[in-house]
Design an enzyme around this catalytic site. Structure first.
Site, PDB file in Angstrom:
ATOM      1  N   ASN A   6      21.605   6.624 105.253  1.00 31.07           N
ATOM      2  CA  ASN A   6      21.589   5.817 106.476  1.00 31.07           C
ATOM      3  C   ASN A   6      22.912   6.043 107.218  1.00 31.07           C
ATOM      4  OD1 ASN A   6      22.182   3.606 108.205  1.00 31.07           O
ATOM      5  ND2 ASN A   6      20.541   2.432 107.268  1.00 31.07           N
ATOM      6  N   ASP A   8      23.849   4.802 110.216  1.00 31.73           N
ATOM      7  CA  ASP A   8      24.141   3.800 111.258  1.00 31.73           C
ATOM      8  C   ASP A   8      25.634   3.598 111.495  1.00 31.73           C
ATOM      9  OD1 ASP A   8      21.443   3.301 111.358  1.00 31.73           O
ATOM     10  OD2 ASP A   8      21.540   1.381 110.306  1.00 31.73           O
ATOM     11  N   HIS A   9      26.395   3.592 110.379  1.00 37.98           N
ATOM     12  CA  HIS A   9      27.799   3.193 110.538  1.00 37.98           C
ATOM     13  C   HIS A   9      28.683   4.303 111.082  1.00 37.98           C
ATOM     14  CE1 HIS A   9      26.774  -0.699 109.358  1.00 37.98           C
ATOM     15  NE2 HIS A   9      26.314  -0.313 108.186  1.00 37.98           N
ATOM     16  N   ARG A  17      34.691   2.174 119.937  1.00 45.23           N
ATOM     17  CA  ARG A  17      35.651   2.675 120.910  1.00 45.23           C
ATOM     18  C   ARG A  17      35.001   3.168 122.190  1.00 45.23           C
ATOM     19  NH1 ARG A  17      40.936   3.670 118.808  1.00 45.23           N
ATOM     20  NH2 ARG A  17      41.444   4.543 120.819  1.00 45.23           N
ATOM     21  N   HIS A  42      18.721   2.919 111.996  1.00 39.83           N
ATOM     22  CA  HIS A  42      18.122   1.647 112.414  1.00 39.83           C
ATOM     23  C   HIS A  42      18.383   1.453 113.901  1.00 39.83           C
ATOM     24  CE1 HIS A  42      17.810  -2.966 111.410  1.00 39.83           C
ATOM     25  NE2 HIS A  42      17.080  -2.623 112.447  1.00 39.83           N
ATOM     26  N   ARG A  44      18.380  -0.977 116.381  1.00 41.47           N
ATOM     27  CA  ARG A  44      18.295  -2.437 116.489  1.00 41.47           C
ATOM     28  C   ARG A  44      18.008  -2.832 117.923  1.00 41.47           C
ATOM     29  NH1 ARG A  44      20.809  -5.093 111.765  1.00 41.47           N
ATOM     30  NH2 ARG A  44      20.372  -6.981 112.909  1.00 41.47           N
ATOM     31  N   ARG A  48      23.409  -2.245 118.614  1.00 45.94           N
ATOM     32  CA  ARG A  48      24.827  -2.388 118.261  1.00 45.94           C
ATOM     33  C   ARG A  48      25.429  -1.114 117.691  1.00 45.94           C
ATOM     34  NH1 ARG A  48      24.528  -6.355 113.029  1.00 45.94           N
ATOM     35  NH2 ARG A  48      23.482  -7.708 114.503  1.00 45.94           N
ATOM     36  N   HIS A  49      24.596  -0.254 117.110  1.00 46.02           N
ATOM     37  CA  HIS A  49      25.156   1.013 116.634  1.00 46.02           C
ATOM     38  C   HIS A  49      24.313   2.199 117.125  1.00 46.02           C
ATOM     39  CE1 HIS A  49      22.415  -0.157 113.444  1.00 46.02           C
ATOM     40  NE2 HIS A  49      23.280  -0.873 112.779  1.00 46.02           N
ATOM     41  N   GLU A  69      14.300   2.958 110.962  1.00 40.07           N
ATOM     42  CA  GLU A  69      14.221   1.529 110.598  1.00 40.07           C
ATOM     43  C   GLU A  69      14.119   0.733 111.876  1.00 40.07           C
ATOM     44  OE1 GLU A  69      17.343  -0.500 108.499  1.00 40.07           O
ATOM     45  OE2 GLU A  69      17.355   1.141 107.076  1.00 40.07           O
ATOM     46  N   THR A  99      23.981  -7.415 108.647  1.00 35.53           N
ATOM     47  CA  THR A  99      23.079  -6.351 108.221  1.00 35.53           C
ATOM     48  C   THR A  99      21.737  -7.001 107.882  1.00 35.53           C
ATOM     49  OG1 THR A  99      22.787  -4.532 106.641  1.00 35.53           O
ATOM     50  CG2 THR A  99      23.904  -6.490 105.819  1.00 35.53           C
ATOM     51  N   THR A 100      20.732  -6.196 107.540  1.00 33.33           N
ATOM     52  CA  THR A 100      19.402  -6.755 107.268  1.00 33.33           C
ATOM     53  C   THR A 100      19.498  -7.710 106.075  1.00 33.33           C
ATOM     54  OG1 THR A 100      18.652  -4.556 107.853  1.00 33.33           O
ATOM     55  CG2 THR A 100      16.986  -6.097 107.071  1.00 33.33           C
ATOM     56  N   GLU A 150       9.623  -0.569 100.627  1.00 30.56           N
ATOM     57  CA  GLU A 150      11.018  -0.380 100.215  1.00 30.56           C
ATOM     58  C   GLU A 150      11.487  -1.704  99.629  1.00 30.56           C
ATOM     59  OE1 GLU A 150      13.752   1.686 102.801  1.00 30.56           O
ATOM     60  OE2 GLU A 150      15.459   0.542 102.033  1.00 30.56           O
ATOM     61  N   HIS A 189      19.560  -0.969  99.981  1.00 33.04           N
ATOM     62  CA  HIS A 189      20.452  -2.027 100.450  1.00 33.04           C
ATOM     63  C   HIS A 189      21.519  -2.347  99.417  1.00 33.04           C
ATOM     64  CE1 HIS A 189      21.991  -5.093 103.029  1.00 33.04           C
ATOM     65  NE2 HIS A 189      21.133  -4.706 103.935  1.00 33.04           N
ATOM     66  N   GLY A 190      22.745  -2.109  99.803  1.00 36.77           N
ATOM     67  CA  GLY A 190      23.893  -2.487  98.979  1.00 36.77           C
ATOM     68  C   GLY A 190      24.152  -1.564  97.795  1.00 36.77           C
ATOM     69  N   GLY A 211      23.470   3.670 102.741  1.00 37.87           N
ATOM     70  CA  GLY A 211      24.273   3.919 103.930  1.00 37.87           C
ATOM     71  C   GLY A 211      25.731   3.552 103.769  1.00 37.87           C
ATOM     72  N   HIS A 212      26.008   2.248 103.791  1.00 40.53           N
ATOM     73  CA  HIS A 212      27.375   1.749 103.925  1.00 40.53           C
ATOM     74  C   HIS A 212      28.326   2.343 102.888  1.00 40.53           C
ATOM     75  CE1 HIS A 212      30.536  -1.469 103.864  1.00 40.53           C
ATOM     76  NE2 HIS A 212      30.409  -1.282 105.167  1.00 40.53           N
TER      77      HIS A 212
HETATM   78  N1  PXP Z   1      17.288   0.113 103.632  1.00 43.23           N
HETATM   79  C1  PXP Z   1      17.125  -0.791 104.628  1.00 43.23           C
HETATM   80  C2  PXP Z   1      15.733  -1.214 104.957  1.00 43.23           C
HETATM   81  C3  PXP Z   1      18.217  -1.313 105.347  1.00 43.23           C
HETATM   82  O1  PXP Z   1      18.031  -2.220 106.326  1.00 43.23           O
HETATM   83  C4  PXP Z   1      19.503  -0.814 105.043  1.00 43.23           C
HETATM   84  C5  PXP Z   1      20.687  -1.279 105.854  1.00 43.23           C
HETATM   85  O2  PXP Z   1      20.555  -0.850 107.165  1.00 43.23           O
HETATM   86  C6  PXP Z   1      19.635   0.139 104.026  1.00 43.23           C
HETATM   87  C7  PXP Z   1      18.516   0.559 103.309  1.00 43.23           C
HETATM   88  C8  PXP Z   1      20.968   0.709 103.640  1.00 43.23           C
HETATM   89  O3  PXP Z   1      21.766  -0.324 103.135  1.00 43.23           O
HETATM   90  P1  PXP Z   1      23.306  -0.042 102.846  1.00 43.23           P
HETATM   91  O4  PXP Z   1      23.944   0.308 104.158  1.00 43.23           O
HETATM   92  O5  PXP Z   1      23.777  -1.361 102.292  1.00 43.23           O
HETATM   93  O6  PXP Z   1      23.377   1.074 101.860  1.00 43.23           O
END
Ligand code: PXP
Length: 239
Positions: A6, A8-9, A17, A42, A44, A48-49, A69, A99-100, A150, A189-190, A211-212
């Site tokens: 992911n 996004d970040h 910036r 994602h 959104r 935002r990103h 997403e 976040t979600t 998921e 997630h996480g 992602g993160h």
């Molecule tokens: N899967 C879904 C459905 C999510 O919403 C996210 C966060 O955008 C992720 C996976 C990835 O999560 P993380 O950034 O915590 O790894």
């Protein structure tokens, strides 16, 4: 098991910036080079990103399958139908959240989800529902025709060590149940290098979406090189 990254970040840093860099497309190309199997982004409602143009370019200018997403709202569903990513993952979305925060309330929004899953499937898009490890919710996902779920791993990944075994047990039971229903099972997630060990105990997983933690580690893996490059460029100074 496959890895969807992911990105996004990368866009979060750019938007902070208002620059044109760093570009999530460049990140996706590097993920492909590193062996990732897919790219997740994602779009959104508050943008935002990731921006609309990012999705267009991620769809057309890099080689990995794109997992979009998105919330189940008409304007974004239209974008998905127009751009046809390989996959869509429907997620709940609240404007104020960082976040979600939880899985979809599939039982409360069954008909709206059924209709969107149907439309996206007709367009050839594999549609996944982002859900908590709850057996009734998984039954509902099957009933409305979603081919993929998921599992939300956030509660497990963020839990204190003492609370983890029970949460992992729930994820294992959910994955077994979903697989038994004939659903493809992803998780996300996480997830980070510290908690991955538990995640690897979950059976039947097709793809992890992460992602993160990857973007955070990438910052530090690149720090020495980025500072070194700047110092080298500064050598040009002649006073
Ligand atoms: N899967 C879904 C459905 C999510 O919403 C996210 C966060 O955008 C992720 C996976 C990835 O999560 P993380 O950034 O915590 O790894």
């Amino acid at each position: 098991m496959k890895l969807g990254v992911n990105i996004d970040h990368v866009a979060t840093l750019r938007q902070a910036r208002g620059t044109v860099y760093p570009d999530p497309l460049d990140a996706a190309i590097l993920c492909a080079r590193a062996g990732a199997h897919g790219i997740t982004a994602h779009l959104r409602e508050d943008r935002r990103h990731i921006q609309d143009d990012d999705i267009l370019r991620l769809r057309e200018l890099q080689s990995l399958p794109l997992n979009l997403e998105m919330a189940n709202v008409e304007s974004i569903v239209e974008i998905a139908l127009d751009l046809r990513p390989a996959e869509v993952c429907l997620v709940p979305e609240k404007r104020q959240e960082l976040t979600t925060e939880g899985g979809l309330d599939v039982l409360a929004h069954r008909e709206a989800l059924r209709s969107t899953v149907h439309c996206l499937s007709e367009a050839g898009i594999q549609t996944s529902l982002f859900v908590e490890a709850d057996l009734d919710v998984l039954d509902a996902c099957k009933e409305i025709g979603a081919p993929v779920v998921e599992l939300h791993t956030g509660a497990y990944c963020e839990a204190e060590p003492n609370d983890r075994p029970l949460l992992l047990e729930q994820l294992i039971r959910a994955a077994d149940h979903a697989h038994g229903l004939g659903l493809r099972v992803n998780a996300g997630h996480g997830i980070n290098l510290e908690n991955l060990g538990g995640i690897l105990c979950i059976p039947h997983l097709d793809t992890l979406n992460i992602g993160h933690s990857i973007i955070c580690r990438a910052v530090f893996h690149g720090m020495e090189r980025a500072v070194g490059e700047m110092l080298e460029a500064m050598q040009e100074y002649e006073g």
